[in-house]
Scaffold this motif. Structure first.
Motif, PDB file in Angstrom:
ATOM      1  N   GLU A 239       0.958  -1.281  -0.204  1.00 27.96           N
ATOM      2  CA  GLU A 239      -0.149   0.238   0.133  1.00 27.96           C
ATOM      3  C   GLU A 239       0.786   1.901   0.216  1.00 27.96           C
ATOM      4  O   GLU A 239       0.948   2.135  -0.461  1.00 27.96           O
ATOM      5  CB  GLU A 239      -1.148  -0.114   1.083  1.00 27.96           C
ATOM      6  CG  GLU A 239      -2.017  -0.897   1.305  1.00 27.96           C
ATOM      7  CD  GLU A 239      -1.041  -2.395   1.668  1.00 27.96           C
ATOM      8  OE1 GLU A 239      -0.062  -2.734   1.570  1.00 27.96           O
ATOM      9  OE2 GLU A 239      -2.654  -3.243   1.891  1.00 27.96           O
ATOM     10  N   ALA A 240       2.050   1.518   0.307  1.00 25.46           N
ATOM     11  CA  ALA A 240       3.044   2.462   0.955  1.00 25.46           C
ATOM     12  C   ALA A 240       3.948   2.351  -0.277  1.00 25.46           C
ATOM     13  O   ALA A 240       3.732   3.641  -0.712  1.00 25.46           O
ATOM     14  CB  ALA A 240       3.817   2.666   2.188  1.00 25.46           C
ATOM     15  N   TYR A 241       4.166   1.844  -0.871  1.00 28.99           N
ATOM     16  CA  TYR A 241       5.148   1.677  -2.140  1.00 28.99           C
ATOM     17  C   TYR A 241       3.594   2.085  -3.094  1.00 28.99           C
ATOM     18  O   TYR A 241       4.036   3.225  -4.113  1.00 28.99           O
ATOM     19  CB  TYR A 241       5.465   0.622  -2.447  1.00 28.99           C
ATOM     20  CG  TYR A 241       6.555   0.156  -3.727  1.00 28.99           C
ATOM     21  CD1 TYR A 241       7.975   0.814  -3.947  1.00 28.99           C
ATOM     22  CD2 TYR A 241       5.845  -0.830  -4.948  1.00 28.99           C
ATOM     23  CE1 TYR A 241       8.784   1.014  -4.830  1.00 28.99           C
ATOM     24  CE2 TYR A 241       6.614  -0.387  -5.585  1.00 28.99           C
ATOM     25  CZ  TYR A 241       8.134  -0.229  -6.081  1.00 28.99           C
ATOM     26  OH  TYR A 241       8.572   0.451  -7.187  1.00 28.99           O
ATOM     27  N   ILE A 242       2.502   1.424  -3.772  1.00 30.89           N
ATOM     28  CA  ILE A 242       2.155   1.828  -4.630  1.00 30.89           C
ATOM     29  C   ILE A 242       0.967   3.600  -4.801  1.00 30.89           C
ATOM     30  O   ILE A 242       1.001   3.689  -5.572  1.00 30.89           O
ATOM     31  CB  ILE A 242       1.068   0.946  -5.099  1.00 30.89           C
ATOM     32  CG1 ILE A 242       1.881   0.173  -5.394  1.00 30.89           C
ATOM     33  CG2 ILE A 242       0.057   1.329  -6.475  1.00 30.89           C
ATOM     34  CD1 ILE A 242       0.968  -1.428  -5.260  1.00 30.89           C
ATOM     35  N   LEU A 243       1.019   3.958  -3.618  1.00 26.53           N
ATOM     36  CA  LEU A 243       0.124   5.058  -3.208  1.00 26.53           C
ATOM     37  C   LEU A 243       0.930   5.887  -2.972  1.00 26.53           C
ATOM     38  O   LEU A 243       0.289   7.015  -3.567  1.00 26.53           O
ATOM     39  CB  LEU A 243      -0.964   4.583  -1.728  1.00 26.53           C
ATOM     40  CG  LEU A 243      -1.847   4.008  -2.320  1.00 26.53           C
ATOM     41  CD1 LEU A 243      -2.623   3.828  -0.657  1.00 26.53           C
ATOM     42  CD2 LEU A 243      -2.783   4.283  -2.895  1.00 26.53           C
TER      43      LEU A 243
END
Length: 297
Positions: A239-243
């Motif tokens: 989530e943190a990597y993509i968003l």
């Protein structure tokens, strides 16, 4: 005829009954050693090494000592714990309430709602994150459009340090609430209905039954979901990597994302391995504490 029988008997003795189980387990054991045990041992050795080009050299505990001087490590660890402390209780609270509602006879089409709530858990995370990036877009996102309809100012969801963290928590909660709901629902269906009937005869209301019967009976389920959710959050990456990519200004940089960037962006594999083993120790300690606290309560 005698030779044929002797040949059959000799063929039967090719595999000793005592060693036969190990013979059939051998392929799985080999795969476990090659793809699990060897990488674990290799990365542990690598955590005591550093690289200069393609050459490795022993540096002792320098990689671990470097952790205590690394501000990004403390930042990523703090971000991870902030998300953990906020997200896990919210997610599990929503999951148990939904499970109780879908376990009752007052809601129709229970099967449909169970599938609907569980679907996010099996949705491709990359696709879901891209959709949330559109929904939470600061200029054209539907969330800001709805806020404008009620006279509120738009929010820069993915570029503001506070709201970027909120966005990650929202996506995680959306994805994993249904998964935990199914686990709670399975636990609820094992509680004898006689307990509720007896409590109802004694005059206990629904709220009293929930806190005096449902919660105590679901204690093993709570231990499992709390520990597994904690481990999953401490390993937060997708989530943190993509968003947000860990931004803005490392506001959503998690320990796993930092580990990934250290290893595969800066190719500092020795330090990345040290980060990985520190994370393993942290997860083990927190899981043990949770099991002791929740188990003894």
């Amino acid at each position: 005829m005698k030779k044929k029988i002797t040949g059959q008997l000799s063929n039967r003795k090719l595999i000793n009954p005592r060693t036969a189980p190990y013979f059939f387990l051998a392929p799985s054991i080999v795969l476990l050693i090659v793809f699990t045990l060897y990488p674990v041992i290799s990365s542990f050795i690598l955590s005591f090494q550093s690289m200069s080009g393609a050459e490795k050299y022993f540096v002792g505990f320098d990689n671990y000592a470097r952790l205590f001087r690394d501000p990004i490590f403390y930042k990523s660890l703090g971000n991870t714990f902030q998300i953990l402390i906020v997200q896990v209780p919210i997610m599990l609270s929503i999951a148990i309430l939904i499970a109780v509602g879908l376990n009752s006879s007052f809601i129709r089409f229970n099967g449909f709602f169970r599938v609907a709530f569980f679907l996010p858990a099996i949705t491709a995370l990359v696709a879901a994150s891209l959709i949330f990036m559109v929904i939470l877009d600061g200029n054209y996102g539907i969330v800001n459009y709805l806020l404008s309809l009620v006279g509120l100012d738009p929010i820069d969801w993915l570029n503001d340090p506070f709201w970027a963290k909120v966005s990650v928590i929202v996506v995680m909660t959306w994805r994993w609430t249904g998964y935990n709901m199914v686990i709670f629902l399975a636990g609820l269906q094992t509680i004898p209905k006689d307990l509720y009937e007896a409590a109802g005869i004694d005059g206990a209301g629904k709220a009293r039954q929930f806190f005096s019967i449902t919660i105590p009976q679901l204690k093993p389920v709570f231990i499992f979901t709390v520990v597994m959710s904690t481990i999953g959050t401490l390993q937060l990456f997708d989530e943190a990597y993509i968003l947000t990519g860990g931004g803005p200004n490392n506001a959503t940089m998690t320990i796993t994302l930092y580990l990934y960037e250290t290893g595969f962006k800066y190719f500092d594999f020795g330090y990345a391995s040290a980060l990985a083993y520190v994370l393993v120790v942290i997860i083990a300690i927190i899981s043990w504490i949770q099991m002791k606290v929740v188990g003894d309560s």
